[in-house]
Write a protein that holds these residues in place. Structure first.
Motif, short mmCIF file in Angstrom:
data_model
loop_
_atom_site.label_atom_id
_atom_site.label_comp_id
_atom_site.label_asym_id
_atom_site.label_seq_id
_atom_site.Cartn_x
_atom_site.Cartn_y
_atom_site.Cartn_z
N ASP A 66 0.84 -1.29 -0.20
CA ASP A 66 0.05 0.05 0.08
C ASP A 66 0.87 1.25 -0.07
O ASP A 66 0.42 2.33 0.20
CB ASP A 66 -0.89 0.07 1.22
CG ASP A 66 -0.13 0.04 2.55
OD1 ASP A 66 0.98 0.09 2.68
OD2 ASP A 66 -1.05 -0.12 3.56
N ASN A 67 2.25 1.09 -0.09
CA ASN A 67 2.95 2.38 -0.19
C ASN A 67 4.44 1.87 -0.97
O ASN A 67 5.12 1.16 -0.61
CB ASN A 67 3.38 2.75 1.32
CG ASN A 67 4.40 4.02 1.34
OD1 ASN A 67 5.14 4.13 0.31
ND2 ASN A 67 3.96 4.84 2.07
N LEU A 68 4.39 2.07 -2.08
CA LEU A 68 5.56 1.74 -3.10
C LEU A 68 6.83 2.21 -2.71
O LEU A 68 7.81 1.65 -2.71
CB LEU A 68 5.05 2.09 -4.30
CG LEU A 68 5.62 1.37 -5.69
CD1 LEU A 68 5.32 -0.22 -5.36
CD2 LEU A 68 5.23 1.77 -7.00
N SER A 94 1.84 1.57 -11.07
CA SER A 94 1.92 1.66 -9.49
C SER A 94 2.78 0.34 -9.27
O SER A 94 2.42 -0.66 -8.49
CB SER A 94 0.48 1.68 -8.87
OG SER A 94 -0.31 0.47 -9.50
N ASP A 98 1.24 -1.35 -5.75
CA ASP A 98 0.67 -0.45 -4.90
C ASP A 98 -0.86 -0.61 -5.21
O ASP A 98 -1.14 -0.18 -6.18
CB ASP A 98 1.40 0.75 -4.89
CG ASP A 98 0.89 1.63 -3.98
OD1 ASP A 98 -0.27 1.50 -3.25
OD2 ASP A 98 1.37 2.89 -3.66
#
Length: 135
Positions: A13-15, A37, A52
């Protein structure tokens, strides 16, 4: 001839955080995929793709961990273990009576240890000289 496995996807959820975590753990920062993403890290012939889920424009989408471990063959299991310890991601589970987070020779002969990434994915790192391939 069997098909060739070339990519496996882990949802995050956070690249940027995933790139930092995996870059340190694997010792390779990989490459960001433009206009996507995704972040790719080459792991031999297989690409580890970090995707992501927030970049997919679907509201309230949460990363889903894979249901089982991904196994990596490494040439210096102790060095990877030291990086995993720094990242505080060593598994606290038990594998056949031994700590999963310790570098141990398992009953099937592999010298390995287990970790969990921040998104719940299980990873196992195995000394490449001890791989059990069923042969």
């Amino acid at each position: 001839m069997a098909p060739t496995l070339y990519r496996i996807i882990l949802q995050v959820d956070n690249l940027d955080r995933a790139e930092e975590f995996y870059g340190k753990l694997l010792g390779d920062r990989g490459r960001r995929i433009p206009r996507a993403s995704r972040h790719y890290i080459d792991c031999g012939p297989v690409i580890l793709a970090l995707v992501d889920v927030n970049g997919e424009n679907i509201p309230d989408l949460k990363p889903q961990p894979l249901p089982d471990y991904i196994y990596f063959a490494v040439n210096d299991v102790d060095a990877v273990h030291a990086r995993a310890r720094e990242l505080n991601c060593l598994s606290t589970e038990d594998v056949h009576g031994a700590s999963a987070g310790d570098v141990v020779t398992r009953p099937w002969g592999e010298r390995s240890f287990y970790v969990h990434d921040p998104w719940g994915n299980g990873l196992c790192f195995v000394d490449e000289t001890t791989l059990f391939t069923g042969k």
